[in-house]
Design an enzyme around this catalytic site. Structure first.
Site, PDB file in Angstrom:
ATOM      1  N   TYR A  22      -0.314   1.050   4.908  1.00 20.85           N
ATOM      2  CA  TYR A  22      -0.126  -0.126   4.055  1.00 20.85           C
ATOM      3  C   TYR A  22      -0.148  -1.385   4.915  1.00 20.85           C
ATOM      4  O   TYR A  22      -0.786  -2.376   4.569  1.00 20.85           O
ATOM      5  CB  TYR A  22       1.204  -0.023   3.308  1.00 20.85           C
ATOM      6  CG  TYR A  22       1.249   1.140   2.341  1.00 20.85           C
ATOM      7  CD1 TYR A  22       0.768   0.997   1.053  1.00 20.85           C
ATOM      8  CD2 TYR A  22       1.749   2.384   2.728  1.00 20.85           C
ATOM      9  CE1 TYR A  22       0.782   2.059   0.158  1.00 20.85           C
ATOM     10  CE2 TYR A  22       1.775   3.448   1.852  1.00 20.85           C
ATOM     11  CZ  TYR A  22       1.292   3.290   0.572  1.00 20.85           C
ATOM     12  OH  TYR A  22       1.301   4.348  -0.285  1.00 20.85           O
ATOM     13  N   ASN A  45      -2.649   0.182  -9.833  1.00 28.41           N
ATOM     14  CA  ASN A  45      -4.079   0.452 -10.001  1.00 28.41           C
ATOM     15  C   ASN A  45      -4.285   1.716 -10.838  1.00 28.41           C
ATOM     16  O   ASN A  45      -3.379   2.506 -11.033  1.00 28.41           O
ATOM     17  CB  ASN A  45      -4.757   0.540  -8.624  1.00 28.41           C
ATOM     18  CG  ASN A  45      -4.880   1.954  -8.146  1.00 28.41           C
ATOM     19  OD1 ASN A  45      -5.370   2.819  -8.855  1.00 28.41           O
ATOM     20  ND2 ASN A  45      -4.442   2.193  -6.949  1.00 28.41           N
ATOM     21  N   CYS A  53      -6.578   5.501  -3.514  1.00 31.58           N
ATOM     22  CA  CYS A  53      -5.291   5.049  -3.009  1.00 31.58           C
ATOM     23  C   CYS A  53      -4.540   6.145  -2.281  1.00 31.58           C
ATOM     24  O   CYS A  53      -3.573   5.890  -1.585  1.00 31.58           O
ATOM     25  CB  CYS A  53      -4.456   4.518  -4.161  1.00 31.58           C
ATOM     26  SG  CYS A  53      -4.346   5.648  -5.553  1.00 31.58           S
ATOM     27  N   HIS A  54      -4.993   7.384  -2.445  1.00 30.04           N
ATOM     28  CA  HIS A  54      -4.298   8.485  -1.769  1.00 30.04           C
ATOM     29  C   HIS A  54      -4.583   8.478  -0.278  1.00 30.04           C
ATOM     30  O   HIS A  54      -3.976   9.212   0.472  1.00 30.04           O
ATOM     31  CB  HIS A  54      -4.716   9.815  -2.391  1.00 30.04           C
ATOM     32  CG  HIS A  54      -6.182  10.024  -2.428  1.00 30.04           C
ATOM     33  ND1 HIS A  54      -7.002   9.424  -3.365  1.00 30.04           N
ATOM     34  CD2 HIS A  54      -6.989  10.751  -1.635  1.00 30.04           C
ATOM     35  CE1 HIS A  54      -8.249   9.805  -3.128  1.00 30.04           C
ATOM     36  NE2 HIS A  54      -8.273  10.602  -2.078  1.00 30.04           N
ATOM     37  N   GLU A  82      -9.837  16.603   1.801  1.00 27.48           N
ATOM     38  CA  GLU A  82     -10.856  15.667   2.280  1.00 27.48           C
ATOM     39  C   GLU A  82     -11.042  15.752   3.784  1.00 27.48           C
ATOM     40  O   GLU A  82     -11.900  15.104   4.353  1.00 27.48           O
ATOM     41  CB  GLU A  82     -10.466  14.238   1.889  1.00 27.48           C
ATOM     42  CG  GLU A  82     -10.516  14.021   0.389  1.00 27.48           C
ATOM     43  CD  GLU A  82     -10.363  12.547   0.038  1.00 27.48           C
ATOM     44  OE1 GLU A  82     -10.047  11.738   0.925  1.00 27.48           O
ATOM     45  OE2 GLU A  82     -10.585  12.228  -1.139  1.00 27.48           O
TER      46      GLU A  82
END
Length: 104
Positions: A22, A45, A53-54, A82
């Site tokens: 962040y 969002n 956002c993850h 991912e």
DNA sequence: AAAATGACGGTGT
DNA sequence: TACACCGCCATTT
């Protein structure tokens, strides 16, 4: 371009298998100390698949928040899937943090 | 305009 | 690792 849009744009620029903090995003958006505000935008969002956002984690690599279905657990799994490396309960920032240079 | 809010960050116990 | 504090910020109430 307001702060909010910058934050989102930066989010979309995070490649698969990498993560950003962040604070890092806040800095890239031009407000080094607005990490808290960044978290606010992530929260409001459309979540999940829409904005990645993850791929945004806390400065120490731990996962916080995530208002999408499944919460933190789901978020961690998505990241692992991912290709993001994990060190126990936190992200292995050593080799999975997204190092980005000025994109403007 | 002022107070409250929260997916932060850093420090200390 | 867990928790408490305090400083910071943009957005909402």
């Amino acid at each position: 371009m307001n702060f909010k849009d910058k934050v989102y744009k930066i989010c979309w620029s995070i490649p698969r298998g990498k993560v950003a903090t962040y604070g890092q995003i806040a800095k890239l958006a031009g407000k080094p100390k607005a990490a808290r505000a960044v978290g606010y935008f992530m929260r409001i969002n459309p979540d999940a698949p829409d904005t990645p956002c993850h791929r945004v984690v806390a400065s120490d690599g731990s996962l916080t928040g995530y208002s999408g279905a499944g919460g933190i657990k789901k978020k961690r799994q998505m990241l692992i899937k991912e290709g993001v490396k994990f060190k126990g309960v936190k992200v292995a920032l050593n080799n999975s943090q997204y190092i980005q240079k000025n994109i403007w």
